[in-house]
Enzyme design. Structure first.
Site, PDB file in Angstrom:
ATOM      1  CB  SER A  73      -0.844  -0.040   1.271  1.00 54.71           C
ATOM      2  OG  SER A  73      -1.310   1.243   1.609  1.00 54.71           O
ATOM      3  CE1 TYR A 108      -4.450  -1.976   4.752  1.00 55.18           C
ATOM      4  CE2 TYR A 108      -3.626   0.232   4.293  1.00 55.18           C
ATOM      5  CZ  TYR A 108      -4.122  -0.973   3.854  1.00 55.18           C
ATOM      6  OH  TYR A 108      -4.287  -1.193   2.505  1.00 55.18           O
TER       7      TYR A 108
HETATM    8  P1  NAD Z   1     -12.057  -5.890   0.151  1.00 57.51           P
HETATM    9  O1  NAD Z   1     -12.526  -5.589   1.538  1.00 57.51           O
HETATM   10  O2  NAD Z   1     -12.969  -5.631  -0.983  1.00 57.51           O
HETATM   11  O3  NAD Z   1     -11.557  -7.395   0.078  1.00 57.51           O
HETATM   12  C1  NAD Z   1     -10.878  -8.016   1.121  1.00 57.51           C
HETATM   13  C2  NAD Z   1     -11.434  -9.430   1.238  1.00 57.51           C
HETATM   14  O4  NAD Z   1     -10.685 -10.116   2.234  1.00 57.51           O
HETATM   15  C3  NAD Z   1     -12.914  -9.470   1.682  1.00 57.51           C
HETATM   16  O5  NAD Z   1     -13.675 -10.213   0.754  1.00 57.51           O
HETATM   17  C4  NAD Z   1     -12.870 -10.159   3.044  1.00 57.51           C
HETATM   18  O6  NAD Z   1     -13.980 -10.973   3.321  1.00 57.51           O
HETATM   19  C5  NAD Z   1     -11.586 -10.967   2.922  1.00 57.51           C
HETATM   20  N1  NAD Z   1     -11.043 -11.342   4.218  1.00 57.51           N
HETATM   21  C6  NAD Z   1     -11.003 -10.587   5.345  1.00 57.51           C
HETATM   22  N2  NAD Z   1     -10.489 -11.287   6.363  1.00 57.51           N
HETATM   23  C7  NAD Z   1     -10.170 -12.520   5.863  1.00 57.51           C
HETATM   24  C8  NAD Z   1      -9.607 -13.693   6.414  1.00 57.51           C
HETATM   25  N3  NAD Z   1      -9.246 -13.760   7.700  1.00 57.51           N
HETATM   26  N4  NAD Z   1      -9.442 -14.764   5.612  1.00 57.51           N
HETATM   27  C9  NAD Z   1      -9.803 -14.712   4.312  1.00 57.51           C
HETATM   28  N5  NAD Z   1     -10.358 -13.644   3.728  1.00 57.51           N
HETATM   29  C10 NAD Z   1     -10.534 -12.558   4.498  1.00 57.51           C
HETATM   30  O7  NAD Z   1     -10.689  -5.083  -0.006  1.00 57.51           O
HETATM   31  P2  NAD Z   1      -9.882  -4.671  -1.305  1.00 57.51           P
HETATM   32  O8  NAD Z   1     -10.036  -3.210  -1.476  1.00 57.51           O
HETATM   33  O9  NAD Z   1     -10.194  -5.584  -2.434  1.00 57.51           O
HETATM   34  O10 NAD Z   1      -8.391  -4.910  -0.778  1.00 57.51           O
HETATM   35  C11 NAD Z   1      -7.626  -6.060  -1.095  1.00 57.51           C
HETATM   36  C12 NAD Z   1      -6.189  -5.820  -0.658  1.00 57.51           C
HETATM   37  O11 NAD Z   1      -5.678  -4.659  -1.301  1.00 57.51           O
HETATM   38  C13 NAD Z   1      -6.018  -5.559   0.845  1.00 57.51           C
HETATM   39  O12 NAD Z   1      -4.803  -6.113   1.264  1.00 57.51           O
HETATM   40  C14 NAD Z   1      -5.939  -4.058   0.923  1.00 57.51           C
HETATM   41  O13 NAD Z   1      -5.244  -3.631   2.065  1.00 57.51           O
HETATM   42  C15 NAD Z   1      -5.151  -3.774  -0.330  1.00 57.51           C
HETATM   43  N6  NAD Z   1      -5.248  -2.392  -0.798  1.00 57.51           N
HETATM   44  C16 NAD Z   1      -6.440  -1.839  -1.140  1.00 57.51           C
HETATM   45  C17 NAD Z   1      -6.466  -0.528  -1.599  1.00 57.51           C
HETATM   46  C18 NAD Z   1      -7.765   0.129  -1.991  1.00 57.51           C
HETATM   47  O14 NAD Z   1      -7.738   1.300  -2.366  1.00 57.51           O
HETATM   48  N7  NAD Z   1      -8.879  -0.590  -1.964  1.00 57.51           N
HETATM   49  C19 NAD Z   1      -5.275   0.202  -1.694  1.00 57.51           C
HETATM   50  C20 NAD Z   1      -4.085  -0.398  -1.322  1.00 57.51           C
HETATM   51  C21 NAD Z   1      -4.072  -1.702  -0.893  1.00 57.51           C
END
Ligand code: NAD
Length: 274
Positions: free
Chosen positions: A155, A168
């Site tokens: 991130s 985070y």
């Molecule tokens: P999201 O919330 O849409 O998806 C995350 C998924 O992880 C969810 O479906 C959730 O049910 C699942 N999850 C949570 N705990 C879990 C567990 N213990 N075991 C298995 N699954 C589990 O989030 P996203 O936006 O798709 O983010 C995905 C990744 O990208 C994350 O690591 C997030 O930190 C990273 N990220 C996102 C952004 C953004 O702008 N959305 C930016 C940088 C990094």
């Protein structure tokens, strides 16, 4: 052109994505499926997982979903067995389960001293241990077969301070370090065909950050405005803008690349704002 095509060829490779019911893993899964990979989505939330598998399934692709908690070692081992029984191998692992948690965010008007350590622990567990543990369990057979591509999700919070999200940020910084550490470990002990890299998405509007970046009427919050001021592209990213980099890292097109953390951020991470 033909050479280029074969470098990116991931047809029939088996790709496992944790957090598969989520927004970003869903987009990456679509890109992998469109390129002919066989995709396995894992998620702790069975409803979202089923919906995602259904929405991505076509007559011509191969997608499976397994309920799986990335923090539960026994559950991961059982799912690994199922995957190996059904597919025989894993070629690509994307550790996409994770994200910030409201309970671990320093509220407006609060300071770090208001933070409860159990919330710091929860968010670091999900993001860091939730990447390390699947890497150890799914990665062991990848290491034995001496080939594979592991892709972690970092991130913008890992390299420069993003206020309010301390746990985070700590976890994502540790993911960068783990990505590099694991890249060296696997290369030294299992050869040059098993690679570990990470992508560092910039600001994409998803459910996790929508209320931090935009108001209910869609206008930008102060935080959203500040971010765009120091983003040379002057816009937030779209989830599908991660896909090209993921396909590159998953395929032999990046076969001399390991231990890299690739920003996908419209220039946010390289601009001081001046
Ligand atoms: P999201 O919330 O849409 O998806 C995350 C998924 O992880 C969810 O479906 C959730 O049910 C699942 N999850 C949570 N705990 C879990 C567990 N213990 N075991 C298995 N699954 C589990 O989030 P996203 O936006 O798709 O983010 C995905 C990744 O990208 C994350 O690591 C997030 O930190 C990273 N990220 C996102 C952004 C953004 O702008 N959305 C930016 C940088 C990094």
């Amino acid at each position: 052109m033909k050479v280029l095509k074969s470098l990116f060829d991931i047809k029939s490779r088996v790709a496992v994505l944790s957090g598969g019911g989520g927004i970003l893993a869903g987009e990456m899964a679509k890109g992998l499926l469109d390129s002919g990979a066989r995709v396995v989505l894992l998620d702790i939330n069975e409803d979202n997982l089923k919906k995602k598998v259904k929405s991505l399934k076509t007559n011509d692709n191969d997608i499976t979903g397994y309920k799986c908690d990335v923090l539960d070692e026994n559950n991961l081992k059982a799912v690994n067995d199922k995957i190996l029984t059904k597919f025989g191998k894993i070629d690509i692992l994307v550790n996409a389960a994770g994200g910030n948690m409201t309970s671990a965010t320093i509220g407006l008007g609060q300071t770090i001293f208001d933070m409860k350590i159990e919330n710091f622990r929860k968010v670091t567990d999900l993001n860091l241990i939730g990447t390390v543990l699947p890497t150890l369990i799914f990665g062991e057979d990848m290491a034995k077969q001496k080939s594979g591509s592991i892709i972690n999700i970092s991130s913008m919070a890992s390299t420069s301070v993003i206020t309010r999200v301390v746990g985070y940020s700590a976890a994502k910084a540790a993911i960068d370090n783990f990505t590099k550490w694991m890249a060296v470990e696997l290369a030294q002990k299992f050869g040059d065909k098993i690679r570990v890299n990470a992508i560092a998405p910039g600001f994409l509007i998803t459910e996790q950050n929508r209320s931090l970046l935009t108001n209910e009427d869609g206008s930008l919050t102060d935080r959203g405005t500040t971010i765009l001021k120091i983003t040379p592209f002057k816009r937030f990213g779209e989830p599908d803008e991660l896909v090209g980099t993921v396909l590159w890292l998953a395929s032999d097109a990046s076969k001399f690349v390991t231990g890299a953390v690739i920003p996908i951020d419209g220039g946010f991470s390289i601009f001081s704002g001046v």
